[in-house]
Write an enzyme that holds these catalytic residues in place. Structure first.
Site, PDB file in Angstrom:
ATOM      1  N   LYS A 100      -9.939  13.038   8.074  1.00 39.10           N
ATOM      2  CA  LYS A 100      -9.409  12.673   9.384  1.00 39.10           C
ATOM      3  C   LYS A 100      -9.368  13.900  10.283  1.00 39.10           C
ATOM      4  O   LYS A 100      -9.271  15.017   9.794  1.00 39.10           O
ATOM      5  CB  LYS A 100      -7.961  12.167   9.221  1.00 39.10           C
ATOM      6  CG  LYS A 100      -7.841  10.765   8.675  1.00 39.10           C
ATOM      7  CD  LYS A 100      -6.389  10.330   8.658  1.00 39.10           C
ATOM      8  CE  LYS A 100      -6.231   8.944   8.073  1.00 39.10           C
ATOM      9  NZ  LYS A 100      -6.907   7.879   8.841  1.00 39.10           N
ATOM     10  N   ASP A 102      -2.490  10.394   3.450  1.00 42.30           N
ATOM     11  CA  ASP A 102      -3.873   9.984   3.687  1.00 42.30           C
ATOM     12  C   ASP A 102      -4.581  11.025   4.540  1.00 42.30           C
ATOM     13  O   ASP A 102      -4.469  11.029   5.764  1.00 42.30           O
ATOM     14  CB  ASP A 102      -3.890   8.611   4.382  1.00 42.30           C
ATOM     15  CG  ASP A 102      -5.321   8.109   4.619  1.00 42.30           C
ATOM     16  OD1 ASP A 102      -6.260   8.701   4.038  1.00 42.30           O
ATOM     17  OD2 ASP A 102      -5.477   7.127   5.374  1.00 42.30           O
ATOM     18  N   ASP A 155       1.871   6.635   5.332  1.00 35.61           N
ATOM     19  CA  ASP A 155       0.852   5.658   4.921  1.00 35.61           C
ATOM     20  C   ASP A 155       1.257   4.893   3.648  1.00 35.61           C
ATOM     21  O   ASP A 155       0.472   4.151   3.094  1.00 35.61           O
ATOM     22  CB  ASP A 155      -0.493   6.366   4.741  1.00 35.61           C
ATOM     23  CG  ASP A 155      -1.687   5.448   4.970  1.00 35.61           C
ATOM     24  OD1 ASP A 155      -1.502   4.389   5.597  1.00 35.61           O
ATOM     25  OD2 ASP A 155      -2.790   5.782   4.485  1.00 35.61           O
ATOM     26  N   LYS A 158       0.858  -1.187   0.000  1.00 34.04           N
ATOM     27  CA  LYS A 158       0.000   0.000   0.000  1.00 34.04           C
ATOM     28  C   LYS A 158       0.887   1.229   0.000  1.00 34.04           C
ATOM     29  O   LYS A 158       1.714   1.409   0.893  1.00 34.04           O
ATOM     30  CB  LYS A 158      -0.892   0.008   1.248  1.00 34.04           C
ATOM     31  CG  LYS A 158      -1.594   1.357   1.509  1.00 34.04           C
ATOM     32  CD  LYS A 158      -2.458   1.346   2.773  1.00 34.04           C
ATOM     33  CE  LYS A 158      -3.005   2.744   3.095  1.00 34.04           C
ATOM     34  NZ  LYS A 158      -3.820   2.773   4.328  1.00 34.04           N
ATOM     35  N   ARG A 216      -7.353  -0.429   1.416  1.00 35.95           N
ATOM     36  CA  ARG A 216      -7.888  -1.713   0.941  1.00 35.95           C
ATOM     37  C   ARG A 216      -8.359  -1.622  -0.509  1.00 35.95           C
ATOM     38  O   ARG A 216      -8.334  -2.614  -1.240  1.00 35.95           O
ATOM     39  CB  ARG A 216      -9.015  -2.168   1.887  1.00 35.95           C
ATOM     40  CG  ARG A 216     -10.182  -1.226   1.954  1.00 35.95           C
ATOM     41  CD  ARG A 216     -11.082  -1.472   3.155  1.00 35.95           C
ATOM     42  NE  ARG A 216     -10.486  -1.033   4.418  1.00 35.95           N
ATOM     43  CZ  ARG A 216     -11.047  -1.184   5.610  1.00 35.95           C
ATOM     44  NH1 ARG A 216     -12.234  -1.783   5.707  1.00 35.95           N
ATOM     45  NH2 ARG A 216     -10.460  -0.738   6.697  1.00 35.95           N
ATOM     46  N   ASP A 268     -11.984   7.130   3.963  1.00 30.97           N
ATOM     47  CA  ASP A 268     -10.745   6.929   4.727  1.00 30.97           C
ATOM     48  C   ASP A 268     -10.341   5.452   4.779  1.00 30.97           C
ATOM     49  O   ASP A 268      -9.252   5.121   5.238  1.00 30.97           O
ATOM     50  CB  ASP A 268     -10.934   7.497   6.140  1.00 30.97           C
ATOM     51  CG  ASP A 268      -9.622   7.712   6.874  1.00 30.97           C
ATOM     52  OD1 ASP A 268      -8.558   7.663   6.210  1.00 30.97           O
ATOM     53  OD2 ASP A 268      -9.657   7.941   8.096  1.00 30.97           O
ATOM     54  N   GLU A 270      -9.230   3.665   2.456  1.00 30.52           N
ATOM     55  CA  GLU A 270      -8.765   3.721   1.068  1.00 30.52           C
ATOM     56  C   GLU A 270      -7.695   2.691   0.731  1.00 30.52           C
ATOM     57  O   GLU A 270      -7.587   2.258  -0.407  1.00 30.52           O
ATOM     58  CB  GLU A 270      -8.254   5.134   0.756  1.00 30.52           C
ATOM     59  CG  GLU A 270      -6.798   5.429   1.157  1.00 30.52           C
ATOM     60  CD  GLU A 270      -6.513   5.334   2.652  1.00 30.52           C
ATOM     61  OE1 GLU A 270      -7.466   5.446   3.446  1.00 30.52           O
ATOM     62  OE2 GLU A 270      -5.345   5.125   3.024  1.00 30.52           O
TER      63      GLU A 270
END
Ligand code: BES
Ligand code: MN
Ligand code: ZN
Length: 500
Positions: free
Chosen positions: A278, A271, A289, A266, A352, A348, A350
């Site tokens: 967030k 993010d 991230d 990933k 996956r 959020d 994201e």
């Protein structure tokens, strides 16, 4: 970097030659015969006095540092504890290297006598000491312009590892150099600020792996649109920076066509949470991230640089998750590369979405022996396991076992968590095939269940590294925040089971 380290292996010295000398002692403050002979009575007296004053007991990884002991041709005598021989199983040469590296923070030249009171260290252990010292020395200070005087001039520590079998140690060093470089590359990528390391820049950095013999292919929005990677593309559509998918290939196996192993990362370079924004506090940490992708890149570097006898594929999905007029919304339904439709519940969740398309792409195109993906996927995993163990989810007991053992051996530890149909059900969507968030309960598990919907029969493991790869504590081998988690773990997995 203002401080670097140069390491060589050599035979045991017979006389002192200035600089720092590092010796090993046990819980009885014994020294090996060789160490005793080297420092003589004067050295022994200085050691005993300092140990008394400092209450130094020779416990594992304890350090006693004596400045220019009188009568000895030394700047410093440093004694490191290895604990009692009865607890030798607790010793770890990489950690020892880190401890030694820390004790030599200011030295310019040093010799380490890798000779414990209960016996000399092997060539492999010596190489591990070198690895640990290199990792300890890493410091990300690229953006500090106001350095102190002594940091302005680049200084190098010349470290000599004195061992029983110098020839064997010399042979073992380059492999550890390759691993150190891989971990350091991963750490660098994670540490870089998100305005510098955006998706195209990340792809450019990955392309530099061509120098070590990795083939690198980059897919941009045009190519991914054509393929149908709607899940990954949806995440990046609110960003000014173009989403990327980078495919790295190392062909080191004897048969070029041997079935490859595959690693997937990933790579969310920042993010914000997207429209499901967030909270502000601590959001700067979300530059990390992309640690999964950084690990895969570092691992590919390590495998290639040490010419691992394996065919390995590393694929990273690199995007930026931003709120914007063009950004994806909760309620959107996207079509993934697998053909399955996904209802976006929370923008959020994201990571996956990125992995769904990359996992499918990899198993479809490369038909690998197994796939391991790494992702800073859920805060829930940090709640469950903290910063010590990464979460491990898998459809394969053998792969899980091997990962667990590689984790114990390297210190990049993983703990298996469950997958089950009841959790899978929580990801059913009212309007689409699957939804991207299953709510608060079992958040790390439902995220893994989501990923599993994009995996067929291929043996697969998902490592949730949200707690272990970023915001990490200081350790013997890391000055903190970015640990490079996973590079040594997966390098070991490959070395122990998939080479040759
Ligand atoms: N990148 C975060 C997870 C994360 C949290 C990484 C803390 C490192 C430290 C991920 O994209 C995320 O936001 N996950 C959500 C999922 C939720 C919306 C279902 C989370 O964990 O809250
Ligand atoms: Mn997120
Ligand atoms: Zn994320």
């Amino acid at each position: 970097m203002s401080r670097s380290i140069q390491i060589a292996a050599a035979a045991y010295p017979t006389k002192l030659a200035g600089g720092a000398l590092v010796l090993l002692t046990d819980d009885k403050l014994a020294l090996s015969d060789r160490a005793s002979a080297l420092i003589g009575d004067a050295g022994r007296k200085a050691f005993e006095k300092a140990a008394e004053i400092e209450s130094f007991k020779g416990k594992l990884n304890g350090v006693l540092s004596i400045l220019a002991p009188a009568g000895l041709d030394l700047d410093r005598l440093i004694v490191v504890g290895v604990g009692p021989a009865s607890e030798a199983a607790k010793r770890n040469a990489v950690t020892l290297g880190g401890v030694i590296g820390g004790a030599l923070a200011k030295a310019k030249a040093a010799t380490v006598l890798l000779d414990a009171p209960d016996g000399p260290l092997s060539a492999e252990q010596a190489a591990d000491v070198a690895l640990g010292a290199q990792l300890r020395f890493y410091n990300f200070d690229r953006y500090k312009t106001k350095k102190k005087d002594d940091e302005l001039k680049p200084t190098t520590l010349k470290l000599t590892l004195a061992v029983a079998d110098a020839a064997a140690a010399k042979k073992a060093l380059p492999g550890r150099d390759a691993i150190a470089a891989g971990v350091i590359l991963a750490r660098d990528l994670v540490n870089e600020p998100p305005n510098v390391l955006d998706p195209p820049t990340f792809a450019a950095r990955a392309k530099e792996l061509k120098k070590v013999g990795v083939e690198v292919e980059v897919l941009g929005v045009k190519e991914m649109t054509k393929l149908g990677m709607g899940a990954l593309l949806g995440v990046g559509q609110g960003s000014r920076k173009e989403s990327q998918c980078v495919i790295m290939r190392w062909n080191g196996a004897k048969g070029a066509s041997a079935q490859p192993v595959a690693f997937i990362g990933k790579g969310v370079t920042f993010d914000t949470g997207g429209v499901s924004l967030k909270p502000g506090g601590g959001m700067e940490d979300m530059k990390g991230d992309m640690a999964g992708a950084a690990c895969v890149t570092g691992l590919m570097h390590a495998l290639a640089a040490r010419k691992a006898k394996v065919n390995a594929i590393g694929v990273i999905g690199v995007v930026e998750n931003m709120p914007d007029g063009a950004a994806q919304r909760p309620g959107d339904i996207v079509t993934s590369l697998s053909g399955q439709t996904i209802e976006i519940i929370n923008t959020d969740a994201e990571g996956r979405l990125v992995l769904a398309d990359v996992l499918w792409y990899v198993q479809d195109r490369f038909k690998p022996k197994f796939m391991v993906n790494l992702a800073t996927l859920t805060g829930a995993c940090v709640v469950a396991l903290g910063k010590e163990y990464a979460g491990l989810f898998s459809n394969d007991d053998e792969l899980s076992d091997r990962l667990h053992k590689a984790g114990q051996a390297t210190g990049d530890r993983v703990w298996r968590m469950p997958l089950a149909p009841e959790y899978d059900k929580l990801m059913d969507s009212r309007f689409a095939d699957v939804k991207n968030s299953g709510g608060r309960e079992a958040g790390a598990i439902t995220a893994a269940q989501f990923l599993q919907r994009f995996v067929n029969k291929t043996p697969w493991a998902h490592l949730d590294i949200a707690g272990t790869a970023m915001g990490s504590p200081k350790t013997e081998i890391s000055q903190g925040w970015s640990s490079g988690f996973g590079v040594r773990l997966l390098d070991r997995l490959v070395a122990d089971h998939y080479e040759g």
